[in-house]
Write an enzyme that holds these catalytic residues in place. Structure first.
Site, short mmCIF file in Angstrom:
data_model
loop_
_atom_site.label_atom_id
_atom_site.label_comp_id
_atom_site.label_asym_id
_atom_site.label_seq_id
_atom_site.Cartn_x
_atom_site.Cartn_y
_atom_site.Cartn_z
N ASP A 179 -11.27 -1.48 -13.38
CA ASP A 179 -12.56 -1.59 -14.43
C ASP A 179 -11.57 -2.14 -15.20
OD1 ASP A 179 -14.92 -2.84 -15.17
OD2 ASP A 179 -15.73 -0.48 -15.44
N HIS A 218 -9.33 -3.29 -25.22
CA HIS A 218 -9.75 -3.38 -26.09
C HIS A 218 -8.22 -3.66 -27.20
CE1 HIS A 218 -13.60 -4.21 -24.92
NE2 HIS A 218 -13.33 -3.16 -24.23
N LEU A 245 -8.50 -9.47 -18.09
CA LEU A 245 -7.31 -10.10 -17.89
C LEU A 245 -7.54 -10.76 -19.72
CD1 LEU A 245 -5.86 -11.62 -15.10
CD2 LEU A 245 -5.69 -8.82 -15.93
N ARG A 246 -8.77 -11.14 -20.36
CA ARG A 246 -8.93 -11.60 -21.32
C ARG A 246 -8.62 -12.97 -21.84
NH1 ARG A 246 -12.92 -7.92 -21.94
NH2 ARG A 246 -12.17 -5.81 -22.41
#
Lengths: 334, 436
Positions: free
Chosen positions: B316, B320, B74-75
């Protein structure tokens, strides 16, 4: 997006020169023929033609190189282009400017052609894919992938000595795994119809499934060299000893080094080639490197003509004659 | 879309006429599904006193448990320029995913209860889906010093992992497995021997040879797998292998299970469709880790999934920013933005005859939930009402404007799929409804 589509325009003419793969045989022949015509130029006392006058060519080298950069520079100058040499230390890109930033900045300075060398495979494709429509990209070596101008100058060398490629047995000896030169040579040889392409190396210096490149694989130099018409020795990098790929230069030379004695196993008129710079006593004995079969210095000589040919072919379509431009404008109005 | 925990305030809901598939309960048939107080109340017959406040007409649709995704980045915290918990959970629920499991490689790393708490709170405030966390196996994922696993477990971590970072040695792995076993924590392992990976970025095969890209041999996975299996067998820890990529790995896991070793494994959806040749001319959208391998491997993974050797399919998900893929291939960041293709690709396996629909749904719901040890992935009465409703016949195309993740990095743009999510409920509340 295939490499072929990226490299040629809608008329099949050269736009970028990134790899030999995907090109037509006719285009390779055209490059060699054009290079032949430039050989005369470079032998004159005034070594210039005005083909690319007013054009700006950037040699963008992210990897150290003296020879390749010098020949590209000379080729550009002999075509009367303005040349800018930029050697980008790897540390400069670490500072944050991305490759794309570098490309955009140079495009903003109205450069017309980029000659690119980089340690990452695929860099030339990346530049070509993102370059402005008027910009050509020439691959001067990307990672282990391709070094197409080197392959073409090797093909020209072979053609001048052997006349053609049919029935030729060509053997490439050494570090195939890490060699962009070998990959491009193998492609070019197969495309030009060479009789047989062989590679000779220990398993540690061969890529997996090497035969899929279109070669016969040998692990014994004496077997691989037998009756060969062309022997290409690859440079062995010293760092291969550190990566547990080889035990020592000594053993490498003993097993894979080209000596005068081994050369007698090849065809009587065999030529010996090397993309340089050579490691005397590691992959090749001085006696062979400097001997009658060696054409190593000729390769360097042809390198300039081949690079002139590639540059002028890639740029030419973007230099329409003035009349043609005016005619086009009229058509648009009409 | 906030407050997924306020389940008592959820309206009584009936989902009418759906083909309800709940593999956990062995249910597959046309039913009415009654939801009350955020939980599944009953099948077919309204519970006493039930008054529907919301009615969903789901005729010709499938209603299944909300999808449980074993691995989605989820960054947040730390890489909010790529994505956030809010953006990615919103994309997740549009794709029928109601629970996501976040691996520990956030910045800072999930190696203290404070980071677990931060993610939990952010998810509660801004998340549309449930967010679970896997804690780090070693401090900072640096590979040598163990984390306070008991504290991580108490804070809510569903397991521990060091992926994708390497461990310093097999001794560290052994100690980490033993210590995790002390607290009955599942260890999530990515089988990847770093020394054999050796700077590689694609499968070491014909494509790597052709393009001169440094290759990652199959043995980078199988050697690590073999070593880990030996230690798992010895320690008796419960272990899960994430994202296997090779057919041989599937056989090794099958054999280990046959011998009674307590292991499970998953595969990411894209590995079931793509192969090394898709990299074509250095297309960085296909740069993933583990790398795309051969057709033989892809078929082996499909077979492993059908047979249950691979327990789950995960996304997965690795969103980005555009720049991450704008570089020469080896210099790009690996990963696919995968949330929104998890169900579509799995349904495509059904179309292609690899799995039947109930098995496919099991691999997305009850099986991953069991691996995480969470009480979701089922529609059994009493379970939280996390439901995914999809129209199994609706064709659609994945385009840039149908993609909702912040990450646009997917090689599946332009793919045609059949089966589209129409409603997603989390804890009995509709968090996504396709009004189109």
């Amino acid at each position: 997006m295939s490499g072929a589509n990226l490299q040629v325009d809608e008329n099949g003419r050269l736009r970028h020169f990134l790899t030999v793969e995907g090109l037509h045989r006719g285009l390779l022949v055209e490059i060699m023929d054009t290079a032949e015509s430039f050989l005369g130029v470079v032998e004159q006392s005034v070594k210039k033609v005005p083909l690319l006058r007013g054009k700006t060519i950037v040699n963008l080298f992210f990897e150290a190189s003296t020879r390749t950069r010098t020949t590209f520079e000379l080729a550009a100058k002999r075509l009367s282009a303005d040349v800018l040499n930029i050697n980008v230390d790897a540390s400069a890109t670490v500072k944050g400017e991305t490759l794309l930033d570098t490309l955009r900045n140079l495009e903003a300075m109205h450069c017309d052609m980029f000659v690119v060398r980089h340690a990452d495979s695929g860099t030339a494709h990346f530049f070509a894919r993102h370059a402005a429509p008027h910009v050509s990209v020439i691959n001067a070596g990307d990672g282990r992938h391709a070094h197409p101008t080197q392959a073409l100058l090797d093909m020209l060398t072979i053609r001048r000595h052997k006349g053609g490629f049919d029935r030729l047995r060509v053997v490439i000896v050494g570090d195939i795994l890490h060699s962009r030169v070998a990959r491009s040579q193998i492609r070019a040889l197969n495309l030009l119809g060479a009789g047989e392409v062989r590679v000779v190396a220990p398993h540690t210096l061969l890529p997996v499934r090497a035969e899929t490149l279109g070669v016969r694989v040998f692990h014994d130099l004496e077997a691989g060299i037998r009756d060969a018409d062309v022997i290409i020795m690859l440079r062995l990098q010293h760092e291969r000893m550190r990566g547990a790929l080889l035990p020592s230069e000594h053993e490498y030379f003993r097993l894979f080094g080209l000596t005068a004695e081994r050369l007698t196993l090849a065809a009587p008129e065999a030529i010996v080639m090397h993309p340089g710079p050579i490691n005397r006593g590691v992959e090749i004995d001085s006696q062979v490197a400097d001997g009658a079969h060696s054409v190593i210095l000729e390769q360097v000589h042809y390198g300039i003509a081949v690079r002139m040919a590639v540059m002028s072919l890639a740029m030419h379509r973007r230099i329409p004659a003035p009349e043609a431009r005016e005619a086009g404008a009229e058509r648009e109005i009409g | 879309m906030t407050g997924i925990e306020r389940e008592s305030e959820t309206p009584a809901t009936v989902i009418r006429g759906a083909r309800v598939i709940d593999p956990a309960d062995g249910v597959d048939g046309v039913h009415d599904l009654f939801l009350q107080n955020g939980c599944v109340a009953a099948l077919d017959r309204a519970p006493p006193g039930f008054r529907a406040e919301v009615e969903i007409d789901a005729r010709d649709r499938v209603a299944c448990p909300g999808i449980v995704d074993l691995c989605a980045r989820l960054r947040e915290p730390g890489q909010e320029h790529k994505a956030t918990i809010a953006s990615e959970t919103a994309a997740a629920v549009r794709a029928g995913i109601t629970s996501v499991c976040c691996p520990p490689d956030t910045r800072p790393v999930i190696d203290t209860p404070a980071v677990v708490e931060l993610i939990r709170r952010r998810a509660e405030q801004q998340g549309a889906a449930r967010v679970f966390t896997v804690g780090a196996l070693t401090q900072g994922l640096a590979g040598s010093q163990l984390t306070e696993m008991a504290a991580l477990k108490a804070a809510g971590c569903v397991g521990v992992s060091n992926a994708p970072a390497p461990l310093a040695s097999l001794l560290v792995l052994r100690r980490a497995l033993e210590y995790a076993a002390t607290f009955d924590l599942t260890v999530f392992l990515q089988a990847e021997e770093p020394s054999l990976q050796d700077g590689g970025c694609v499968h070491e095969g014909a494509l790597a040879t052709r393009l001169g890209l440094p290759g990652i041999p199959e043995a980078a996975e199988t050697a690590a797998l073999a070593a880990a299996l030996a230690l798992i067998e010895q320690t008796g820890v419960r272990a899960h292998f994430c994202r296997l990529s090779a057919a041989r790995s599937v056989r090794m896991v099958a054999r280990a299970r046959h011998d009674g070793v307590p292991v499970s494994a998953d595969v990411c959806a894209h590995q079931l469709f793509l192969t090394e040749t898709d990299v074509a001319e250095f297309n960085a959208l296909y740069h993933v880790r583990p790398p795309l391998r051969t057709r033989h491997d892809r078929d082996g993974l499909r077979e492993g999934l059908a047979q249950g050797v691979l327990d789950a399919v995960c996304s997965d998900h690795q969103p980005h920013e555009a720049d991450a893929k704008l570089a020469p291939f080896p210099a790009t960041e690996p990963g696919i933005s995968g949330l929104e293709t998890l169900l579509p690709l799995t349904l495509r396996l059904v179309e292609e005859g690899v799995l039947d629909l109930p098995t496919a749904i099991a691999r997305l719901t009850v099986d991953p939930a069991r691996i995480l040890g969470i009480p979701h992935g089922t529609l059994a009465p009493g379970a939280a009402a996390d439901v995914c409703i999809f129209d199994p016949r609706r064709p659609w195309r994945l385009d840039a404007d149908t993609l909702h993740s912040r990450g646009r990095n997917t090689p599946f743009l332009g793919w045609e799929f059949t089966g589209r999510v129409t409603h997603t409920l989390v804890g009995g509340r509709i968090v996504f409804e396709d009004r189109g």
